[in-house]
Design a protein around this motif. Structure first.
Motif: not given
Length: 506
Positions: A74-75, A57, A50, A53, A22, A55
């Protein structure tokens, strides 16, 4: 643990690896640059909404040994944004444009963040992979044209081709800027058959995913279904028996075999040598009938499942030897025609530096000197121990022809080894308790190049599936290889790459 320390320890470790780190938005560019400096390849970028938020990857891979590290950022859903990696990686820039279209994530600092997937008639503000996006919205009736780069100068004119073509190929628009017959620039506009494949996976049982994966790109049914199964098996903690991997290898090489045979003939046909094409199509039909004997389907569907594999029968050594002799005669026929080889040689050259900068995969990359092959970089079990991929360095149509020829020989050798061993024709693994919120990735060297799937599963239900066909990486390389060729060579160079519209236009 501090992200910088954690990543540093991972990079200094040895052996196979699967880890996620992360990181903050401020750290992303620095850490991605470090991964690329260590010769990791950016294989996939996957956004996940989600509902709380978003995410993102970033999957970096290298091998052998098989090592995979995900950087996770994460934003917020409102005004979603991530720092752009486009100045570090050409592939990253395309993944970011894709995320911008489908998720509304702004790649801050991207040099050219215009649309990639969604055409101009798709309405502003609708991002179809958002958690709460409606299934459909009205299309814009009056939309701007696609902003093709216009090449200017004395004698320059444009030739538009497609998106509707003669024959039965899928739609793609090609815009040529030309002086005389010499191509200065070619731009491909794709995604005319965007199908929403990734959204179709969501909410389905993971077993259903195999059937859908088989249909992503019909000529790569085994490659895509195997990549999906490997990703699901990693997520679910499923370990396969050596026999299951043997059967899967047989199916993968049979798929490679019939496609390369077809391409060898098609390349000859594009320079007017129809006799070789006729013989190749005859051999391809023989291989498709063999596929049906092996799995019950001409395109090898139904042979792979999560946790196992099954076949009806395996090809005999006599059948494989006969195929090899017929293919050798076809190659000798093609190579014996000086006019054919003259058209291949020096045409559509792709340099190794472009391969590495653009992340090109498969035959197109190995014909230009790249040694990357997922069968070697990401081996499964003890299969294909000591395997060496076919290579060339010239980077032209002839090199891509030669690599295909060598790959056919390698596939036949692998098939002889695996089909001669005794064992069950159907192997399955009993799955235990299925955990919540698990993820995994699968990498397979399909006949076009490395196919990557990433899945997230919650109690047996697919919540996110990201698919990357090698064509996503390779379409831009086709344009590069056409620079300074002539318009009549476009069909030949295009066929030497033989990229998938369906695999790209997900």
């Amino acid at each position: 643990m501090n992200a910088a320390i954690e990543l540093g320890e991972l990079l200094e470790s040895s052996g196979s690896l699967r880890r996620s780190v992360q990181v903050s938005s401020d750290e992303l560019v620095e850490f991605a640059a470090l991964m690329l400096e260590r010769r990791y390849r950016l294989a996939l970028v996957c956004a996940v909404d989600t509902g709380i938020d978003i995410r993102v990857n970033y999957l970096f891979v290298t091998g052998p040994p098989d090592r995979r590290i995900e950087l996770v950022v994460t934003t917020a859903r409102d005004n979603a944004a991530v720092p752009s990696l486009a100045r570090l990686s050409f592939a990253a820039g395309r993944f970011e444009r894709e995320m911008r279209d489908l998720f509304g994530i702004e790649p801050v600092g991207h040099p050219a963040p215009h649309r990639l997937v969604l055409h101009q008639h798709w309405p502003e503000g609708w991002h179809p992979l958002r958690y709460d996006a409606p299934a459909s919205v009205p299309m814009a009736e009056d939309s701007a044209s696609y902003p093709f780069v216009e090449v200017q100068g004395a004698g320059v004119y444009e030739i538009p081709i497609g998106p509707v073509h003669a024959g039965i190929i899928e739609p793609g628009h090609f815009r040529f800027s030309v002086v005389g017959e010499t191509i200065l620039k070619m731009k491909a506009r794709l995604w005319f058959v965007h199908k929403g494949i990734e959204r179709l996976f969501e909410g389905r049982d993971y077993q259903f995913g195999v059937e859908l994966a088989e249909k992503i790109s019909g000529d790569s049914a085994v490659g895509h279904s195997l990549a999906f199964c490997r990703a699901a098996e990693e997520a679910l903690g499923v370990a396969l028996s050596p026999r299951a991997e043997e059967l899967r290898t047989v199916l993968l090489e049979l798929e490679r075999l019939y496609n390369h045979v077809a391409d060898v003939g098609a390349l000859c046909n594009d320079v007017g040598f129809g006799l070789a094409q006729a013989k190749a199509l005859t051999l391809r039909e023989r291989l498709l009938r063999l596929n049906r004997e092996v799995t019950g389907h001409r395109l090898l569907r139904g042979g792979i499942a999560v946790g196992g594999a099954k076949v009806i029968t395996l090809p005999s050594a006599e059948v494989l030897d006969a195929i090899g002799k017929e293919f050798d005669a076809l190659v000798a026929l093609a190579r014996g025609q000086g006019t054919v080889m003259d058209r291949f040689k020096g045409t559509g050259v792709l340099q190794l530096v472009d391969v590495e900068e653009m992340g090109v995969l498969g035959v197109a990359a190995r014909a230009s000197g790249s040694s990357y092959d997922a069968r070697r970089a990401h081996p499964v079990g003890a299969t294909l121990a000591g395997f060496t991929p076919a290579l060339s360095t010239e980077g032209d149509v002839q090199a891509r022809f030669n690599v295909r020829v060598e790959e056919v020989a390698a596939s036949l050798s692998i098939l002889r080894d695996y089909c001669s061993s005794s064992g069950d024709l159907s192997v399955s693994t009993v799955l235990g308790t299925i955990a919540s919120n698990v993820s995994g990735s699968g990498i397979v060297e399909g006949w076009r190049g490395a196919i990557v799937h990433r899945v997230e599963i919650d109690k047996g239900v697919l919540t996110r599936v990201k698919v990357v066909d090698p064509s996503f990486f390779n379409w831009p390389a086709l344009a590069i290889s056409l620079a300074d060729t002539i318009v009549p060579d476009f069909p030949l160079v295009n066929k030497s790459f033989n990229l998938s519209y369906a695999g790209n236009d997900l």
